[in-house]
Design an enzyme around this catalytic site. Structure first.
Site, short mmCIF file in Angstrom:
data_model
loop_
_atom_site.label_atom_id
_atom_site.label_comp_id
_atom_site.label_asym_id
_atom_site.label_seq_id
_atom_site.Cartn_x
_atom_site.Cartn_y
_atom_site.Cartn_z
CG HIS A 38 6.51 6.27 6.54
ND1 HIS A 38 7.13 7.49 6.49
CD2 HIS A 38 6.05 6.04 5.31
CE1 HIS A 38 7.05 7.97 5.26
NE2 HIS A 38 6.39 7.11 4.52
CD GLU A 58 3.07 7.41 3.86
OE1 GLU A 58 3.36 6.32 3.33
OE2 GLU A 58 3.30 8.50 3.32
CG HIS A 92 3.12 2.96 -0.51
ND1 HIS A 92 2.78 2.67 0.79
CD2 HIS A 92 3.62 4.23 -0.49
CE1 HIS A 92 3.03 3.71 1.56
NE2 HIS A 92 3.55 4.68 0.81
CD GLU A 93 5.87 5.94 -2.85
OE1 GLU A 93 5.28 7.03 -2.74
OE2 GLU A 93 6.55 5.44 -1.95
CG HIS A 105 1.22 8.37 -1.32
ND1 HIS A 105 0.56 8.46 -0.11
CD2 HIS A 105 2.40 7.77 -1.05
CE1 HIS A 105 1.31 7.93 0.84
NE2 HIS A 105 2.43 7.50 0.30
ZN LIG Z 1 4.00 6.62 1.30
#
Ligand SMILES: [Zn+2]
Length: 306
Positions: free
Chosen positions: A213, A147, A124-125, A128
């Site tokens: 989120h 997100e 996930h990170e 980004h």
């Molecule tokens: Zn995130």
């Protein structure tokens, strides 16, 4: 390693040092010495080894599925002799919060508190970083779409790595196995830890988007429907499977622009599928695109968001 280029990874251990949380304060290679570099021996710290492994799995995913060299796209070179690398610092503490129960992409590298080094959170990170260098989604509702794409690709990375926290009952749960527990449910966003909407303008939809989120549950539900299929909100979707779904979402990542809206996501899903069907990529057919269209309708991504 699936062919093509090797990842270059640097992982640092903050060993519970309290940092300001600024990018400079967490940098692996400047603020902290590298604990495990590419090809280096295992560390005695599990979080170091987890991140090293998950950086490798994310690199393999992006290389294999969409021919992207993740180190080249989002890596950083801090002139510490290890070159351009995917960098991460584990076990940071922030402002008296220790253990720090979160992780973030700081614009150039990753930082993790303790116990949050799972495959899907790492993916996930890192995504980004990918979004920063592709669609550039930023601001307002685009932050929630950002997100959502991180959830989508973070989960794809976990599933394709056969990680136990991303398979079986955990297939659509984000954060399973972390100290946070399963924070988001992509199959049923309404049952996430903080309930999320499962359709644009539906129950739980946040008009003013106070937390990015929340509304990303709609992107997650669309991913679940396209990949696995289901009947939802009056629409039946035949699942396309992961290989086709990855290609369609990668097209979305590269179609959207910085200030995209949720309706743009619906348009991009349809246009991405149509382009892939025309090119015959991954065996995607026009009937597959009918299914994608049904998923867009089911999640009301064809509506103007309120
Ligand atoms: Zn995130």
């Amino acid at each position: 390693m699936v062919g093509g280029r090797e990842a270059n990874r640097d992982v640092c251990d903050a060993n519970h040092k309290v940092v300001s949380g600024s990018s400079e304060s967490v940098r692996c290679g400047t603020a902290f010495d590298v604990t495990r570099k590419e090809g280096g021996a295992e560390s005695s710290v599990a979080d170091v080894n987890n991140v090293y492994t998950f950086f490798g799995q994310a690199s393999d995913f992006y290389q294999k599925y969409v021919n992207v060299d993740l180190t080249e796209l989002i890596g950083a070179d801090y002139s510490d002799g290890t070159g351009k690398a995917l960098r991460g610092t584990v076990r940071i503490c922030v402002d008296g919060e220790c253990p720090f129960a979160n992780a973030f992409w700081d614009g150039e590298q990753m930082a993790f508190g303790e116990g949050v080094t799972t495959d899907d959170i790492t993916g996930h990170e890192l995504t980004h970083g990918v979004t920063q260098h592709t669609s550039g989604l930023s601001g307002g509702q685009a932050d929630s779409i950002n997100e959502g794409l991180s959830d989508v690709f973070g989960k794809f990375i976990g599933i394709t790595s056969n990680d136990p926290n991303d398979t079986g009952d955990n297939r659509w749960l984000l954060g399973a196995g972390s100290s946070l527990g399963a924070i988001r449910n992509m199959k049923d966003p309404r049952s996430s830890l903080s309930p999320q909407p499962d359709r644009v303008n539906g129950p739980g939809w946040e008009t003013n988007n106070p937390d990015e989120h929340i509304n990303d549950g709609v992107v997650n539900k669309a991913d679940y429907l396209i990949t696995d299929g289901d009947t939802f909100n009056g629409q039946t979707v035949r699942g396309l499977g992961l290989d086709k779904s990855v290609q369609i979402w990668w097209g979305v990542e590269n179609t959207l622009t910085q200030s995209a809206t949720f309706k743009d996501v619906g348009d991009a899903l349809n246009s991405s599928c149509a382009a892939l069907a025309k090119a015959g990529t991954a065996g995607i057919t026009t009937d597959d695109c009918t299914q994608v269209g049904n998923a867009v309708k089911a999640t009301q991504l064809d509506q103007d968001p309120k």
